[in-house]
Design a protein around this motif. Structure first.
Motif, short mmCIF file in Angstrom:
data_model
loop_
_atom_site.label_atom_id
_atom_site.label_comp_id
_atom_site.label_asym_id
_atom_site.label_seq_id
_atom_site.Cartn_x
_atom_site.Cartn_y
_atom_site.Cartn_z
N ASP A 172 0.64 -1.35 -0.06
CA ASP A 172 0.37 0.07 0.17
C ASP A 172 0.96 1.45 -0.10
N ILE A 173 1.32 1.34 -1.28
CA ILE A 173 2.53 2.73 -1.33
C ILE A 173 1.49 4.07 -0.89
N ALA A 174 0.94 4.42 -1.47
CA ALA A 174 0.00 5.44 -0.72
C ALA A 174 0.03 5.46 0.14
N ALA A 175 -0.71 5.18 1.52
CA ALA A 175 -0.48 5.25 2.50
C ALA A 175 0.84 5.09 2.92
N ASP A 176 1.70 5.01 2.55
CA ASP A 176 3.17 4.41 3.14
C ASP A 176 3.28 3.25 3.70
N GLY A 177 3.04 2.62 3.71
CA GLY A 177 2.87 0.83 4.01
C GLY A 177 3.95 0.32 3.89
N PHE A 178 5.01 1.11 3.73
CA PHE A 178 6.42 -0.46 3.74
C PHE A 178 6.66 -1.13 4.77
N ASP A 179 6.50 -0.68 6.25
CA ASP A 179 7.34 -1.83 7.06
C ASP A 179 5.96 -2.72 7.03
N ALA A 180 5.09 -2.54 7.61
CA ALA A 180 3.78 -4.12 7.34
C ALA A 180 4.20 -4.51 5.96
N TRP A 181 4.45 -4.47 4.89
CA TRP A 181 4.22 -5.31 3.77
C TRP A 181 5.66 -5.60 4.09
N SER A 182 7.13 -4.58 4.07
CA SER A 182 8.42 -5.37 4.27
C SER A 182 8.19 -7.01 5.26
#
Length: 280
Positions: A172-182
């Motif tokens: 979820d790039i739009a919501a800056d969801g990098f950490d959970a995705w990673s």
């Protein structure tokens, strides 16, 4: 740079033949058809060497007819093969797999992010996946980032099935969801029978994020976890029109791949797709 890209995720929208309720609700895709000729115009001048057709989420009554129709283009050499729609949970799966043996099918997909989460957790679904794997086909996993645990359960339940995770696992790039995705992607990467598709991520990003500078942190993480030998490339055309569009996505992809070694570039651009999907 690679001599050419094999596109492992090219859709068509053929409204004169099939229904697409999902696309009818998306402004960028709601009108007209998106044909092979349209794709050729969109990528003119770019090194797309071949394509694997990806089922386009046609309405349920049409999914087998779509595969039969695309088979004509596979036989004519337009596509290297196709990833067909299937319903692993249904009793008629074996008959469908039998027919698909003559339709140029390289793998299957059931889009899970639009279905109830418990579908993929049923034993019927997993029995169907194991049958797909026994017949030597891949299965593309199309899940949201918050469904990675469901994907992990399938990977554990079907250790002999080759899976491909679409769209980098849909961060979820739009919501800056990098950490959970990673974090959840790291758990998925531990399964050796999972590859990942470098595709589709710009549709999950805001317009101001449609740059290599912004997307590279996501791509870096994918390559760090999977290595270049488990990554394939895809355009996600025409769904990529929800993001940066196909020409811009190819440009960003080529710029990113230029930072890899020559052998890694060739693996991602062509060799991995040929090997994982068993294409000729």
């Amino acid at each position: 740079m690679p001599t050419g890209l094999i596109d492992t995720h090219q859709h068509l929208i053929l409204r004169d033949r099939f229904g697409y309720a999902w696309a009818d609700a998306v402004p960028a895709l709601a009108e007209g058809s998106f044909t092979p000729e349209d794709f050729d115009l969109a990528v003119a001048g770019f090194p797309v060497a071949g394509a694997l057709y990806m089922e386009a989420g046609v309405d349920d009554p049409d999914y087998r007819a779509e595969t039969r129709h695309i088979a004509r283009w596979v036989r004519a050499g337009r596509y290297l093969g196709q990833i067909a729609s299937c319903r692993p949970e249904e009793p008629g799966l074996s008959n469908w797999l039998d027919e698909c043996a003559s339709l140029g099918v390289a793998g299957f997909r059931r889009i899970l992010h639009v279905m109830p989460d418990d579908l993929a957790q049923t034993e019927a679904f997993r029995i169907g996946l194991r049958e797909i794997g026994r017949r030597g086909y891949t299965f593309d996993l199309c899940v949201r980032a918050d469904q990675h645990d469901i994907a992990a359960d399938l990977l554990r339940a079907c250790p002999d099935q080759q899976f491909v995770l679409d769209h980098c696992g849909n961060p979820d790039i739009a919501a800056d969801g990098f950490d959970a995705w990673s974090r959840s992607l790291s758990a998925l990467a531990a399964f050796p029978h999972l590859a990942v598709k470098m595709s589709g991520i710009s549709a999950n990003a805001r317009a101001d994020q449609h740059t290599l500078e912004h997307l590279s942190s996501y791509l870096d993480r994918v390559f760090e976890l999977f290595g270049a030998d488990r990554v394939v490339w895809g355009s996600d055309w025409p769904v990529c029109n929800l993001g940066m569009g196909v020409s811009r996505w190819i440009s960003v992809s080529l710029d990113y791949l230029s930072g890899l070694g020559a052998a890694e570039r060739e693996a991602v651009a062509e060799a991995n797709a040929l090997r994982i999907y068993r294409l000729r």
